[in-house]
Design a protein around this motif. Structure first.
Motif, PDB file in Angstrom:
ATOM      1  N   ALA A 199       9.072  49.164  28.321  1.00 41.81           N
ATOM      2  CA  ALA A 199       8.884  48.440  27.065  1.00 41.81           C
ATOM      3  C   ALA A 199       9.142  46.955  27.280  1.00 41.81           C
ATOM      4  CB  ALA A 199       9.833  48.974  25.996  1.00 41.81           C
ATOM      5  N   HIS A 200       8.227  46.153  26.779  1.00 43.83           N
ATOM      6  CA  HIS A 200       8.407  44.704  26.720  1.00 43.83           C
ATOM      7  C   HIS A 200       8.638  44.385  25.252  1.00 43.83           C
ATOM      8  CE1 HIS A 200       6.531  40.438  26.901  1.00 43.83           C
ATOM      9  NE2 HIS A 200       7.841  40.396  26.865  1.00 43.83           N
ATOM     10  N   ARG A 234       9.302  41.740  22.584  1.00 44.43           N
ATOM     11  CA  ARG A 234       9.148  40.291  22.448  1.00 44.43           C
ATOM     12  C   ARG A 234      10.029  39.685  21.379  1.00 44.43           C
ATOM     13  NH1 ARG A 234       4.344  42.382  23.392  1.00 44.43           N
ATOM     14  NH2 ARG A 234       3.635  42.328  21.247  1.00 44.43           N
ATOM     15  N   TYR A 245       7.636  61.111  24.393  1.00 49.79           N
ATOM     16  CA  TYR A 245       7.090  60.193  23.394  1.00 49.79           C
ATOM     17  C   TYR A 245       6.485  60.959  22.218  1.00 49.79           C
ATOM     18  CZ  TYR A 245       4.897  56.259  21.175  1.00 49.79           C
ATOM     19  OH  TYR A 245       4.547  55.312  20.245  1.00 49.79           O
ATOM     20  N   THR A 256      10.203  50.151  15.739  1.00 54.50           N
ATOM     21  CA  THR A 256       8.938  49.430  15.545  1.00 54.50           C
ATOM     22  C   THR A 256       8.873  48.658  14.231  1.00 54.50           C
ATOM     23  OG1 THR A 256       7.854  51.410  14.669  1.00 54.50           O
ATOM     24  CG2 THR A 256       7.652  50.998  17.046  1.00 54.50           C
ATOM     25  N   GLU A 295       8.982  43.671  17.671  1.00 51.79           N
ATOM     26  CA  GLU A 295       7.612  43.591  18.167  1.00 51.79           C
ATOM     27  C   GLU A 295       7.634  43.813  19.671  1.00 51.79           C
ATOM     28  OE1 GLU A 295       4.181  40.252  18.885  1.00 51.79           O
ATOM     29  OE2 GLU A 295       5.681  39.873  17.339  1.00 51.79           O
ATOM     30  N   GLY A 296       6.740  44.646  20.151  1.00 45.21           N
ATOM     31  CA  GLY A 296       6.700  44.875  21.591  1.00 45.21           C
ATOM     32  C   GLY A 296       5.626  45.848  21.990  1.00 45.21           C
ATOM     33  N   ASP A 297       5.614  46.163  23.270  1.00 45.97           N
ATOM     34  CA  ASP A 297       4.648  47.084  23.860  1.00 45.97           C
ATOM     35  C   ASP A 297       5.404  48.144  24.634  1.00 45.97           C
ATOM     36  OD1 ASP A 297       2.299  45.405  23.180  1.00 45.97           O
ATOM     37  OD2 ASP A 297       3.222  44.035  24.609  1.00 45.97           O
ATOM     38  N   LEU A 298       4.863  49.353  24.666  1.00 45.60           N
ATOM     39  CA  LEU A 298       5.444  50.437  25.450  1.00 45.60           C
ATOM     40  C   LEU A 298       4.350  51.066  26.283  1.00 45.60           C
ATOM     41  CD1 LEU A 298       7.801  52.395  26.140  1.00 45.60           C
ATOM     42  CD2 LEU A 298       7.014  53.793  24.234  1.00 45.60           C
ATOM     43  N   LEU A 299       4.612  51.200  27.570  1.00 46.33           N
ATOM     44  CA  LEU A 299       3.657  51.825  28.483  1.00 46.33           C
ATOM     45  C   LEU A 299       4.318  53.010  29.147  1.00 46.33           C
ATOM     46  CD1 LEU A 299       3.615  48.458  29.052  1.00 46.33           C
ATOM     47  CD2 LEU A 299       1.515  49.181  30.117  1.00 46.33           C
TER      48      LEU A 299
END
Length: 120
Positions: free
Chosen positions: A7-8, A10, A69, A82, A86-90
């Motif tokens: 996870a990034h 932000r 997940y 969430t 704010e961010g991204d999960l891969l």
């Protein structure tokens, strides 16, 4: 082969929902043998910039990462994060202990040569 949830994040806010998420997430990981490897901001950016922080969770394999997940227990708490961060999960396949980047380079070179054969 291990897999990772990366996870990034932000924008971080210390909201009571985020604190609750942190209190509950490990219980969602345990059935899938997930464990935190990194949890927080980077200690040193040596190239480029890094806005935000990162989280890295290791799983035994990508099937466990996907199952975690999608699990009802994780989905029940996901909004706690969430809604406020704010961010991204891969979900990412890892490489095994015998990974050799030179072999990867050879594969890429072969694919490139097939797509655009060298001319004499």
């Amino acid at each position: 082969m291990p897999a990772y949830g990366f996870a990034h994040l932000r924008s971080r806010r210390n909201h009571s929902d985020v604190i609750e998420y942190l209190q509950r997430i490990q219980a969602t990981l345990d059935p899938f043998a997930g464990r935190f490897v990194i949890h927080g901001p980077p200690t040193q950016v040596v190239e480029g910039t890094w806005p935000g922080s990162m989280v890295l969770i290791e799983f035994p394999g990508v099937a466990e990462a996907r199952a975690w997940y999608a699990s009802p227990d994780y989905q029940a708490i996901l909004h706690l994060r969430t809604d406020h961060i704010e961010g991204d999960l891969l979900l990412i396949d890892g490489v095994g202990p015998n990974y050799d980047p030179a072999e990867r380079a050879l594969t890429l070179r072969t694919e490139a040569d097939r797509a655009d054969p060298p001319t004499a």
